[in-house]
Design a protein around this motif. Structure first.
Motif, PDB file in Angstrom:
ATOM      1  N   MET A  62       0.475  -1.418  -0.067  1.00 36.81           N
ATOM      2  CA  MET A  62      -0.003  -0.313   0.004  1.00 36.81           C
ATOM      3  C   MET A  62       1.222   1.436  -0.168  1.00 36.81           C
ATOM      4  SD  MET A  62      -3.771  -1.032   2.600  1.00 36.81           S
ATOM      5  CE  MET A  62      -2.234  -1.437   3.755  1.00 36.81           C
ATOM      6  N   ALA A  63       2.389   0.621   0.832  1.00 40.22           N
ATOM      7  CA  ALA A  63       3.057   2.694   0.553  1.00 40.22           C
ATOM      8  C   ALA A  63       3.375   2.390  -0.701  1.00 40.22           C
ATOM      9  CB  ALA A  63       3.770   2.065   1.751  1.00 40.22           C
ATOM     10  N   ILE A  64       3.997   1.176  -1.823  1.00 43.22           N
ATOM     11  CA  ILE A  64       4.170   1.899  -2.365  1.00 43.22           C
ATOM     12  C   ILE A  64       3.384   2.662  -4.274  1.00 43.22           C
ATOM     13  CG2 ILE A  64       5.479   0.846  -4.667  1.00 43.22           C
ATOM     14  CD1 ILE A  64       6.637  -0.850  -2.566  1.00 43.22           C
ATOM     15  N   ALA A  65       2.103   2.082  -3.577  1.00 44.14           N
ATOM     16  CA  ALA A  65       1.197   2.124  -4.401  1.00 44.14           C
ATOM     17  C   ALA A  65       0.657   4.063  -4.413  1.00 44.14           C
ATOM     18  CB  ALA A  65      -0.058   1.573  -4.002  1.00 44.14           C
ATOM     19  N   GLY A  66       0.593   4.039  -2.907  1.00 45.02           N
ATOM     20  CA  GLY A  66       0.476   5.284  -2.226  1.00 45.02           C
ATOM     21  C   GLY A  66       1.671   6.307  -2.805  1.00 45.02           C
ATOM     22  N   LEU A  67       2.907   5.769  -2.925  1.00 44.70           N
ATOM     23  CA  LEU A  67       4.203   6.548  -3.362  1.00 44.70           C
ATOM     24  C   LEU A  67       4.191   6.917  -4.934  1.00 44.70           C
ATOM     25  CD1 LEU A  67       7.501   7.577  -2.322  1.00 44.70           C
ATOM     26  CD2 LEU A  67       7.912   5.750  -3.604  1.00 44.70           C
ATOM     27  N   VAL A  68       3.635   6.161  -5.889  1.00 42.62           N
ATOM     28  CA  VAL A  68       3.279   5.800  -7.362  1.00 42.62           C
ATOM     29  C   VAL A  68       1.972   6.824  -7.559  1.00 42.62           C
ATOM     30  CG1 VAL A  68       2.998   5.203  -9.213  1.00 42.62           C
ATOM     31  CG2 VAL A  68       4.219   3.970  -7.568  1.00 42.62           C
ATOM     32  N   CYS A  69       1.061   6.410  -6.837  1.00 45.06           N
ATOM     33  CA  CYS A  69      -0.334   7.970  -6.192  1.00 45.06           C
ATOM     34  C   CYS A  69       0.558   9.291  -6.711  1.00 45.06           C
ATOM     35  CB  CYS A  69      -1.246   7.492  -5.871  1.00 45.06           C
ATOM     36  SG  CYS A  69      -2.027   5.713  -6.777  1.00 45.06           S
ATOM     37  N   GLY A  70       0.490   9.195  -5.770  1.00 41.70           N
ATOM     38  CA  GLY A  70       1.781  10.568  -5.343  1.00 41.70           C
ATOM     39  C   GLY A  70       2.453  11.174  -6.067  1.00 41.70           C
ATOM     40  N   ILE A  71       3.643  10.217  -6.381  1.00 40.85           N
ATOM     41  CA  ILE A  71       3.927  10.972  -7.778  1.00 40.85           C
ATOM     42  C   ILE A  71       3.333  11.384  -8.798  1.00 40.85           C
ATOM     43  CG2 ILE A  71       6.668  10.300  -9.884  1.00 40.85           C
ATOM     44  CD1 ILE A  71       7.584   8.595  -7.305  1.00 40.85           C
ATOM     45  N   LEU A  72       2.377  10.569  -9.158  1.00 40.28           N
ATOM     46  CA  LEU A  72       2.026  11.270 -10.255  1.00 40.28           C
ATOM     47  C   LEU A  72       0.932  12.433 -10.378  1.00 40.28           C
ATOM     48  CD1 LEU A  72       0.738   7.725 -11.604  1.00 40.28           C
ATOM     49  CD2 LEU A  72       1.989   8.915 -12.791  1.00 40.28           C
ATOM     50  N   ALA A  73       0.193  12.824  -9.167  1.00 41.35           N
ATOM     51  CA  ALA A  73      -0.294  13.267  -8.440  1.00 41.35           C
ATOM     52  C   ALA A  73       0.563  15.248  -8.727  1.00 41.35           C
ATOM     53  CB  ALA A  73      -0.955  13.427  -7.502  1.00 41.35           C
ATOM     54  N   VAL A  74       1.823  14.591  -8.131  1.00 40.70           N
ATOM     55  CA  VAL A  74       2.834  16.188  -8.240  1.00 40.70           C
ATOM     56  C   VAL A  74       2.139  16.136  -9.202  1.00 40.70           C
ATOM     57  CG1 VAL A  74       5.040  16.415  -7.369  1.00 40.70           C
ATOM     58  CG2 VAL A  74       3.792  15.437  -6.149  1.00 40.70           C
ATOM     59  N   LEU A  75       3.324  14.913 -10.543  1.00 38.54           N
ATOM     60  CA  LEU A  75       3.529  15.375 -11.701  1.00 38.54           C
ATOM     61  C   LEU A  75       2.815  15.851 -12.290  1.00 38.54           C
ATOM     62  CD1 LEU A  75       6.013  12.895 -12.772  1.00 38.54           C
ATOM     63  CD2 LEU A  75       5.935  14.473 -12.257  1.00 38.54           C
ATOM     64  N   PHE A  76       1.018  15.585 -12.395  1.00 37.14           N
ATOM     65  CA  PHE A  76      -0.388  16.286 -12.856  1.00 37.14           C
ATOM     66  C   PHE A  76      -0.622  17.305 -12.254  1.00 37.14           C
ATOM     67  CE2 PHE A  76      -5.151  15.985 -13.773  1.00 37.14           C
ATOM     68  CZ  PHE A  76      -4.708  16.277 -15.137  1.00 37.14           C
ATOM     69  N   GLY A  77       0.419  18.068 -11.336  1.00 40.38           N
ATOM     70  CA  GLY A  77      -0.370  19.585 -10.397  1.00 40.38           C
ATOM     71  C   GLY A  77       0.864  19.783 -10.977  1.00 40.38           C
ATOM     72  N   LEU A  78       2.170  19.613 -11.032  1.00 41.50           N
ATOM     73  CA  LEU A  78       3.106  20.827 -11.905  1.00 41.50           C
ATOM     74  C   LEU A  78       3.077  20.840 -13.447  1.00 41.50           C
ATOM     75  CD1 LEU A  78       6.406  19.273 -10.186  1.00 41.50           C
ATOM     76  CD2 LEU A  78       5.221  21.280 -10.193  1.00 41.50           C
ATOM     77  N   LEU A  79       1.963  19.950 -13.784  1.00 37.27           N
ATOM     78  CA  LEU A  79       2.171  20.520 -15.603  1.00 37.27           C
ATOM     79  C   LEU A  79       0.719  20.721 -15.665  1.00 37.27           C
ATOM     80  CD1 LEU A  79       1.568  19.084 -18.477  1.00 37.27           C
ATOM     81  CD2 LEU A  79      -0.152  17.840 -17.868  1.00 37.27           C
ATOM     82  N   TRP A  80      -0.532  21.005 -14.102  1.00 33.91           N
ATOM     83  CA  TRP A  80      -1.261  22.358 -14.540  1.00 33.91           C
ATOM     84  C   TRP A  80      -0.926  23.693 -13.801  1.00 33.91           C
ATOM     85  CZ3 TRP A  80      -5.887  22.396 -16.723  1.00 33.91           C
ATOM     86  CH2 TRP A  80      -6.397  20.740 -17.729  1.00 33.91           C
ATOM     87  N   ILE A  81      -0.064  23.892 -13.362  1.00 40.88           N
ATOM     88  CA  ILE A  81       0.589  24.493 -12.625  1.00 40.88           C
ATOM     89  C   ILE A  81       1.458  25.603 -13.712  1.00 40.88           C
ATOM     90  CG2 ILE A  81       2.119  25.736 -11.123  1.00 40.88           C
ATOM     91  CD1 ILE A  81       1.194  24.314  -8.840  1.00 40.88           C
ATOM     92  N   THR A  82       1.737  24.774 -14.654  1.00 43.04           N
ATOM     93  CA  THR A  82       2.675  25.341 -15.942  1.00 43.04           C
ATOM     94  C   THR A  82       1.948  25.426 -16.690  1.00 43.04           C
ATOM     95  OG1 THR A  82       4.563  23.354 -15.058  1.00 43.04           O
ATOM     96  CG2 THR A  82       5.030  24.158 -18.002  1.00 43.04           C
ATOM     97  N   VAL A  83       0.815  24.773 -16.755  1.00 44.09           N
ATOM     98  CA  VAL A  83       0.179  25.291 -18.342  1.00 44.09           C
ATOM     99  C   VAL A  83      -1.434  26.602 -17.679  1.00 44.09           C
ATOM    100  CG1 VAL A  83      -2.689  24.578 -19.737  1.00 44.09           C
ATOM    101  CG2 VAL A  83      -0.683  23.121 -19.356  1.00 44.09           C
ATOM    102  N   ILE A  84      -1.122  26.913 -17.032  1.00 40.42           N
ATOM    103  CA  ILE A  84      -2.079  28.278 -16.056  1.00 40.42           C
ATOM    104  C   ILE A  84      -1.245  28.815 -15.944  1.00 40.42           C
ATOM    105  CG2 ILE A  84      -3.267  29.133 -14.387  1.00 40.42           C
ATOM    106  CD1 ILE A  84      -5.336  26.447 -13.781  1.00 40.42           C
ATOM    107  N   GLY A  85       0.037  29.111 -15.547  1.00 47.69           N
ATOM    108  CA  GLY A  85       0.896  30.039 -15.246  1.00 47.69           C
ATOM    109  C   GLY A  85       1.700  30.388 -17.260  1.00 47.69           C
ATOM    110  N   ALA A  86       1.833  29.206 -18.314  1.00 47.15           N
ATOM    111  CA  ALA A  86       1.888  30.056 -18.991  1.00 47.15           C
ATOM    112  C   ALA A  86       0.556  30.083 -20.180  1.00 47.15           C
ATOM    113  CB  ALA A  86       2.054  28.457 -20.561  1.00 47.15           C
ATOM    114  N   ALA A  87      -0.661  29.715 -20.223  1.00 50.42           N
ATOM    115  CA  ALA A  87      -1.692  30.936 -20.061  1.00 50.42           C
ATOM    116  C   ALA A  87      -1.847  32.383 -19.616  1.00 50.42           C
ATOM    117  CB  ALA A  87      -2.882  29.941 -19.624  1.00 50.42           C
ATOM    118  N   ALA A  88      -2.001  32.537 -18.369  1.00 50.40           N
ATOM    119  CA  ALA A  88      -1.708  33.426 -17.632  1.00 50.40           C
ATOM    120  C   ALA A  88      -0.248  34.912 -17.983  1.00 50.40           C
ATOM    121  CB  ALA A  88      -1.509  33.292 -15.843  1.00 50.40           C
ATOM    122  N   SER A  89       0.523  34.074 -18.571  1.00 47.74           N
ATOM    123  CA  SER A  89       1.511  34.844 -18.869  1.00 47.74           C
ATOM    124  C   SER A  89       1.168  35.315 -20.575  1.00 47.74           C
ATOM    125  CB  SER A  89       2.895  34.247 -18.532  1.00 47.74           C
ATOM    126  OG  SER A  89       3.096  33.082 -19.319  1.00 47.74           O
TER     127      SER A  89
END
Length: 126
Positions: free
Chosen positions: A94-121
């Protein structure tokens, strides 16, 4: 001639012989109790990491929420893996599954922050 053992009156077939104690196993009164395996201690941190990682993926489309939940999932899952290794607790998977899901959530969040930041600029947002 007599039968080797009495017959069953209902079927007419002879009854099978009753096995006698041959000495290969202990007598029923002399049986020793077998040790009972103790359950492994639970690993609540691993469960928390997995749940937080899954929720982080679900809310990954919300830029900041998905990133924060993913980061918390990575931290909790790392502690959960460490607990599973040191304390011989359950929940390593379960900890390994949480680690993988957490990494994916961080990457997905960074992608959205980048997209919104680029659109705002570029002046496309607000």
């Amino acid at each position: 001639m007599s039968e080797p053992y009495p017959s069953n009156p209902q079927s007419g077939m002879p009854n099978p012989p009753v096995p006698q104690y041959q000495g290969g196993y202990p007598a029923p009164g002399n049986m020793q109790a077998y040790p009972v395996a103790q359950p492994q201690p639970s690993n609540g941190v691993a469960i928390g990491g997995m749940v937080t990682g899954i929720v982080g993926i679900v809310f990954g489309w919300v830029p900041v929420i998905g990133f924060i939940l993913g980061a918390v999932a990575v931290i909790l899952s790392g502690v959960g893996i460490n607990n599973a290794n040191k304390k011989h607790a359950s929940g390593r998977g379960m900890a390994i599954a949480g680690l993988v899901c957490g990494i994916l959530a961080v990457l997905f969040g960074l992608l959205w922050i980048t997209v919104i930041g680029a659109a705002a600029s570029a002046g496309a947002v607000g």
